[in-house]
Design a protein around this motif. Structure first.
Motif, PDB file in Angstrom:
ATOM      1  N   TYR A  95       0.834  -1.193   0.000  1.00  0.00           N
ATOM      2  CA  TYR A  95       0.000   0.000   0.000  1.00  0.00           C
ATOM      3  C   TYR A  95       0.877   1.253   0.000  1.00  0.00           C
ATOM      4  CZ  TYR A  95      -3.733  -3.038   1.912  1.00  0.00           C
ATOM      5  OH  TYR A  95      -4.679  -4.025   2.127  1.00  0.00           O
ATOM      6  N   TRP A 107      -5.013   5.832   2.199  1.00  0.00           N
ATOM      7  CA  TRP A 107      -4.368   4.625   1.686  1.00  0.00           C
ATOM      8  C   TRP A 107      -4.882   4.316   0.283  1.00  0.00           C
ATOM      9  CZ3 TRP A 107      -1.805   0.924   5.241  1.00  0.00           C
ATOM     10  CH2 TRP A 107      -1.729   1.397   6.564  1.00  0.00           C
ATOM     11  N   GLY A 108      -4.028   3.702  -0.511  1.00  0.00           N
ATOM     12  CA  GLY A 108      -4.498   3.148  -1.762  1.00  0.00           C
ATOM     13  C   GLY A 108      -5.148   1.795  -1.521  1.00  0.00           C
TER      14      GLY A 108
ATOM     15  N   GLN B  37      -9.371  -2.281   9.741  1.00  0.00           N
ATOM     16  CA  GLN B  37      -9.217  -2.935   8.451  1.00  0.00           C
ATOM     17  C   GLN B  37     -10.222  -4.068   8.335  1.00  0.00           C
ATOM     18  OE1 GLN B  37      -5.561  -5.089   7.525  1.00  0.00           O
ATOM     19  NE2 GLN B  37      -5.718  -4.491   5.372  1.00  0.00           N
ATOM     20  N   GLN B  41     -10.015  -5.098   2.357  1.00  0.00           N
ATOM     21  CA  GLN B  41      -9.988  -3.644   2.196  1.00  0.00           C
ATOM     22  C   GLN B  41      -8.704  -3.058   2.776  1.00  0.00           C
ATOM     23  OE1 GLN B  41     -13.531  -1.641   3.571  1.00  0.00           O
ATOM     24  NE2 GLN B  41     -14.888  -3.258   2.809  1.00  0.00           N
ATOM     25  N   ALA B  42      -8.395  -1.845   2.331  1.00  0.00           N
ATOM     26  CA  ALA B  42      -7.274  -1.117   2.906  1.00  0.00           C
ATOM     27  C   ALA B  42      -7.640  -0.613   4.305  1.00  0.00           C
ATOM     28  CB  ALA B  42      -6.901   0.064   2.021  1.00  0.00           C
ATOM     29  N   PRO B  43      -6.645  -0.417   5.156  1.00  0.00           N
ATOM     30  CA  PRO B  43      -6.922   0.141   6.487  1.00  0.00           C
ATOM     31  C   PRO B  43      -7.493   1.553   6.395  1.00  0.00           C
ATOM     32  CG  PRO B  43      -4.751  -0.869   6.413  1.00  0.00           C
ATOM     33  CD  PRO B  43      -5.240  -0.790   5.000  1.00  0.00           C
TER      34      PRO B  43
END
Lengths: 117, 108
Positions: A95, A107-108, B37, B41-43
């Motif tokens: 990320y 974040w990506g 999170q 998925q991203a945090p």
């Protein structure tokens, strides 16, 4: 709105190289500290690298120091991670994340790097 | 290097309160951030500077930090709060960011 989009993840053999990219939009990229963070399958988050807005200050985690290089192009609003001498334990989702409030504000979606023969 | 310790898991019934600890040597003197999170998925940052909430994070999420323990508290827990939660600090001694090992919150 803030958007970070990673790309470049792939399956690579041990000892190989790869370059990840992160395209930024929706904020002033040239004023923002940026980072790479990774997450191995089923594991926790691991911070791996930081770069200041000018690129003059760079930090690395010990696990990647000497093998990975972070860089940025403020004109292109892009962040990069060049990875060399890849090992199986580098397998992870990578990320990119912007830094604010002493932490990682945006974040990506991540890009998967798999190191295997 | 600095180590942050979190319990692997916390279980809580809907409507009750979940508390997630993050232990570290004199962590009270540091700024602690928390992330949620969900699977695949991203945090997402839910707490920064120990107790502040980013825009869009419900008031049900709160944080505290003192001594050797920081705590994320989720009040009136909902099914949608089920996720992994990570604490994070900056280790200025070695110029590294550090994450805790993560806590899986299960809503019963």
């Amino acid at each position: 709105q803030v958007q970070l989009v990673e790309s470049g993840g792939d399956l690579v053999q041990p000892g190989g190289s790869l370059r990840l990219s992160c395209a930024a939009s929706g904020f002033t990229f040239s004023d923002t500290y940026m980072n790479w963070i990774r997450q191995a399958p089923g594991r926790g988050l691991e911070w791996i690298s930081y770069i200041s807005p000018s690129g003059n200050t760079i930090y690395y985690a010990d696990s990647v120091k000497g093998r990975f290089t972070i860089s940025r192009d403020n004109a292109d609003k892009s962040l990069y991670l060049s990875m060399n001498t890849l090992r199986a334990d580098d397998t992870a989702v990578y990320y990119c994340a912007s830094l604010a409030y002493s932490g990682f504000e945006s974040w990506g979606q991540g890009t998967l790097v798999a190191v295997s023969s | 290097s600095y180590v942050l310790s979190q319990p692997p898991s916390v279980s809580v019934a809907p409507g009750r309160t979940a508390s997630i600890s993050c232990g570290g040597s004199d962590i009270g003197s540091q700024s602690v951030q928390w992330y949620q999170q969900k699977p695949g998925q991203a945090p997402v940052m839910v707490i920064y500077y120990d107790k502040d909430r980013p825009s869009g994070i419900p008031e049900r999420f709160s944080g505290s930090n003192s001594g050797n323990t920081a705590t994320l508290t989720i009040s009136r827990v909902e099914a949608g709060d089920e996720a992994d939660y990570y604490c994070q600090v900056w280790d200025g001694n070695i110029d590294h960011y550090v994450f805790g090992s993560g806590t899986k919150v299960t809503v019963l």
